[in-house]
Design a protein around this motif. Sequence first.
Motif, PDB file in Angstrom:
ATOM      1  N   SER A  62       0.860  -1.179   0.000  1.00 39.69           N
ATOM      2  CA  SER A  62       0.000   0.000   0.000  1.00 39.69           C
ATOM      3  C   SER A  62       0.898   1.230   0.000  1.00 39.69           C
ATOM      4  O   SER A  62       1.564   1.513   1.002  1.00 39.69           O
ATOM      5  CB  SER A  62      -0.915   0.017   1.227  1.00 39.69           C
ATOM      6  OG  SER A  62      -1.910  -0.975   1.156  1.00 39.69           O
ATOM      7  N   PRO A  96      -2.519  -0.733   4.980  1.00 43.25           N
ATOM      8  CA  PRO A  96      -1.055  -0.685   5.047  1.00 43.25           C
ATOM      9  C   PRO A  96      -0.492  -1.410   6.254  1.00 43.25           C
ATOM     10  O   PRO A  96      -1.159  -1.564   7.282  1.00 43.25           O
ATOM     11  CB  PRO A  96      -0.769   0.820   5.137  1.00 43.25           C
ATOM     12  CG  PRO A  96      -1.987   1.382   5.799  1.00 43.25           C
ATOM     13  CD  PRO A  96      -3.138   0.567   5.267  1.00 43.25           C
ATOM     14  N   MET A 111      -8.114   8.120   5.470  1.00 46.08           N
ATOM     15  CA  MET A 111      -7.429   7.073   4.711  1.00 46.08           C
ATOM     16  C   MET A 111      -8.482   6.261   3.967  1.00 46.08           C
ATOM     17  O   MET A 111      -9.518   5.926   4.534  1.00 46.08           O
ATOM     18  CB  MET A 111      -6.606   6.165   5.629  1.00 46.08           C
ATOM     19  CG  MET A 111      -5.846   5.079   4.873  1.00 46.08           C
ATOM     20  SD  MET A 111      -4.719   4.166   5.931  1.00 46.08           S
ATOM     21  CE  MET A 111      -3.524   5.441   6.313  1.00 46.08           C
ATOM     22  N   GLU A 145      -1.586  10.889   3.840  1.00 48.37           N
ATOM     23  CA  GLU A 145      -2.060   9.698   4.551  1.00 48.37           C
ATOM     24  C   GLU A 145      -1.100   9.305   5.668  1.00 48.37           C
ATOM     25  O   GLU A 145      -1.532   8.868   6.745  1.00 48.37           O
ATOM     26  CB  GLU A 145      -2.248   8.547   3.562  1.00 48.37           C
ATOM     27  CG  GLU A 145      -3.441   8.754   2.628  1.00 48.37           C
ATOM     28  CD  GLU A 145      -3.434   7.822   1.431  1.00 48.37           C
ATOM     29  OE1 GLU A 145      -4.425   7.816   0.680  1.00 48.37           O
ATOM     30  OE2 GLU A 145      -2.422   7.096   1.230  1.00 48.37           O
ATOM     31  N   VAL A 146       0.201   9.452   5.421  1.00 54.35           N
ATOM     32  CA  VAL A 146       1.181   9.174   6.475  1.00 54.35           C
ATOM     33  C   VAL A 146       0.972  10.135   7.650  1.00 54.35           C
ATOM     34  O   VAL A 146       1.000   9.727   8.819  1.00 54.35           O
ATOM     35  CB  VAL A 146       2.619   9.288   5.939  1.00 54.35           C
ATOM     36  CG1 VAL A 146       3.631   9.149   7.080  1.00 54.35           C
ATOM     37  CG2 VAL A 146       2.890   8.228   4.878  1.00 54.35           C
ATOM     38  N   SER A 187       6.618   3.581   0.824  1.00 51.84           N
ATOM     39  CA  SER A 187       6.141   4.937   0.573  1.00 51.84           C
ATOM     40  C   SER A 187       7.293   5.937   0.559  1.00 51.84           C
ATOM     41  O   SER A 187       7.259   6.930  -0.181  1.00 51.84           O
ATOM     42  CB  SER A 187       5.094   5.331   1.629  1.00 51.84           C
ATOM     43  OG  SER A 187       4.004   4.428   1.594  1.00 51.84           O
ATOM     44  N   LEU A 230       1.435   4.902   0.459  1.00 47.89           N
ATOM     45  CA  LEU A 230       0.735   5.960   1.171  1.00 47.89           C
ATOM     46  C   LEU A 230       1.216   7.321   0.694  1.00 47.89           C
ATOM     47  O   LEU A 230       2.414   7.538   0.504  1.00 47.89           O
ATOM     48  CB  LEU A 230       0.978   5.836   2.675  1.00 47.89           C
ATOM     49  CG  LEU A 230       0.523   4.524   3.328  1.00 47.89           C
ATOM     50  CD1 LEU A 230       0.914   4.519   4.803  1.00 47.89           C
ATOM     51  CD2 LEU A 230      -0.965   4.329   3.154  1.00 47.89           C
ATOM     52  N   THR A 231       0.286   8.240   0.500  1.00 46.89           N
ATOM     53  CA  THR A 231       0.657   9.615   0.168  1.00 46.89           C
ATOM     54  C   THR A 231       1.176  10.289   1.437  1.00 46.89           C
ATOM     55  O   THR A 231       0.892   9.846   2.560  1.00 46.89           O
ATOM     56  CB  THR A 231      -0.556  10.386  -0.359  1.00 46.89           C
ATOM     57  OG1 THR A 231      -1.524  10.513   0.699  1.00 46.89           O
ATOM     58  CG2 THR A 231      -1.193   9.679  -1.560  1.00 46.89           C
ATOM     59  N   ASP A 270       5.052  -0.737   4.800  1.00 47.03           N
ATOM     60  CA  ASP A 270       4.643   0.132   3.701  1.00 47.03           C
ATOM     61  C   ASP A 270       5.187   1.550   3.854  1.00 47.03           C
ATOM     62  O   ASP A 270       5.206   2.316   2.884  1.00 47.03           O
ATOM     63  CB  ASP A 270       3.119   0.161   3.586  1.00 47.03           C
ATOM     64  CG  ASP A 270       2.572  -1.144   3.023  1.00 47.03           C
ATOM     65  OD1 ASP A 270       3.219  -1.702   2.116  1.00 47.03           O
ATOM     66  OD2 ASP A 270       1.522  -1.611   3.482  1.00 47.03           O
ATOM     67  N   TYR A 319       9.394   6.535   8.029  1.00 49.99           N
ATOM     68  CA  TYR A 319       9.015   7.148   6.750  1.00 49.99           C
ATOM     69  C   TYR A 319      10.142   8.042   6.220  1.00 49.99           C
ATOM     70  O   TYR A 319      10.360   8.127   5.017  1.00 49.99           O
ATOM     71  CB  TYR A 319       7.734   7.965   6.943  1.00 49.99           C
ATOM     72  CG  TYR A 319       7.206   8.601   5.676  1.00 49.99           C
ATOM     73  CD1 TYR A 319       6.976   7.847   4.530  1.00 49.99           C
ATOM     74  CD2 TYR A 319       6.917   9.969   5.633  1.00 49.99           C
ATOM     75  CE1 TYR A 319       6.476   8.421   3.379  1.00 49.99           C
ATOM     76  CE2 TYR A 319       6.411  10.557   4.488  1.00 49.99           C
ATOM     77  CZ  TYR A 319       6.191   9.786   3.355  1.00 49.99           C
ATOM     78  OH  TYR A 319       5.701  10.361   2.209  1.00 49.99           O
ATOM     79  N   LYS A 335      -7.333   0.677   1.444  1.00 50.73           N
ATOM     80  CA  LYS A 335      -5.924   0.551   1.813  1.00 50.73           C
ATOM     81  C   LYS A 335      -5.797  -0.117   3.177  1.00 50.73           C
ATOM     82  O   LYS A 335      -6.467   0.277   4.137  1.00 50.73           O
ATOM     83  CB  LYS A 335      -5.233   1.909   1.832  1.00 50.73           C
ATOM     84  CG  LYS A 335      -4.973   2.497   0.449  1.00 50.73           C
ATOM     85  CD  LYS A 335      -4.065   3.706   0.516  1.00 50.73           C
ATOM     86  CE  LYS A 335      -3.740   4.222  -0.883  1.00 50.73           C
ATOM     87  NZ  LYS A 335      -2.817   5.387  -0.845  1.00 50.73           N
TER      88      LYS A 335
END
Length: 421
Positions: free
Chosen positions: A208, A352, A346, A214-215, A360, A210-211, A356, A235, A350
């Motif tokens: 998945s 995640p 979200m 979204e994170v 991402s 993630l934008t 992920d 991230y 999805k």
Amino acid sequence: MASVHPRKNRAGEITSYQVKWRDGGTRQGAGQSESFDNEDDAGVFKAAVDEAGQHWPPGWVKGRGYIAAEQVAEDAYRFRVYATRVIENRTGIEERYRGACHKELAKWVFPTFGECDVRSVEHFSSDTVKAWVRQLERTKVYRGRMPDGSPKGKPMSPKTIRNLHGLLSSILGEAVRSEPPLRARNPCELTNLPRIDDAGAEDDEDISFLTPQEVHALRAAFTLRQDQLMVDVKYGTGLRYSELTSLAPKCVLDIDGVRPRVQVRRAWKRDEHGGYYIGTPKTKRSRRTLRVSTSVVAALVELQAAAGLDDDGLYFTGDKGQRLHYSTFHDRWQRAVKRAKEAGLMPKHKNPTPHDLRHSHAAALISAGHGLTYVQRRLGHESVKTTSDLYGHLLPEADDDAMATIEAAMSGARPHLRSVG
């Protein structure tokens, strides 16, 4: 002990008889079964399973029956015995890998080939190996649970099938190279295996992307500050979980300077007894040094100050300062994902996982025009092909750029070319 079960159709008519048992007769043994057209044959086979100690009878291959008249001659050449000896004597491998090979043999290979003669061209032929691979393709594996609590099952992945086939092939290859040779050839070389890129939509859902938005929403859904900062660091670096949770202040270089960096020189690993220890990452590419951004530095500084860590203290730990188990963090992660979905932050489709965030991280870099080679080295992939295969489609922004480029080309305008570094 083995038992016979009649199988019925929807009309209630008995259509076949199935013999069921657990390999080795233990609760931990993998469930096994074989089907027969009549009850007498099923009863004879049940007795043979009982006589073989709750294993497949010598010379019997699932779905095919006895494929040679003679029994396996010497016990040393029985595949179960021979394969166990080969793996036990194999040099240059970690003990954890050795243990994993034994487990995979017991679960996936021995039920079909365990009582066969490693020398037999009837027991081990291109046909019997292909039948075994086909059986694996029909097998469902269960990991985790669905939202309703039921086991989450899906077909065995092409990668897993390839790994199991490779394990069998390596053992039969040893028999070919034995002195004197036990076999003239390795039948595994004639098998057409499922392509890894043929996994289909179900495997595609395992990643998945993630934008950034979204994170950010997911991070805010955590209730523990350590978890929020862990999202920031994971991230922001793309580290694997085993690398991230082994980080200590001594791994961070020039934290107060203009080019702060994190040295990835260690990771949590499992020993042959199932315990954990901090060792070196598995591959040369995994041992790397990463530049880190201001946000990552701020997260690390806050973690160190809050816990009063010395140079050897771990940034991320359990309640009592022990290794932070993946399952512990994953439970909190799942609750955060649920809260983010309930808040409409979200998409429902999805699902995640913590890993992920690594995907991402890579996708964010590539979609902004950073080169695959740079991303490969940052993630510690052995091959740039791995990076390319994983991150070919990226985030939605990459599609937007691509559509703009195509539209400009179709209208006769000169497409805007961005630099890729």
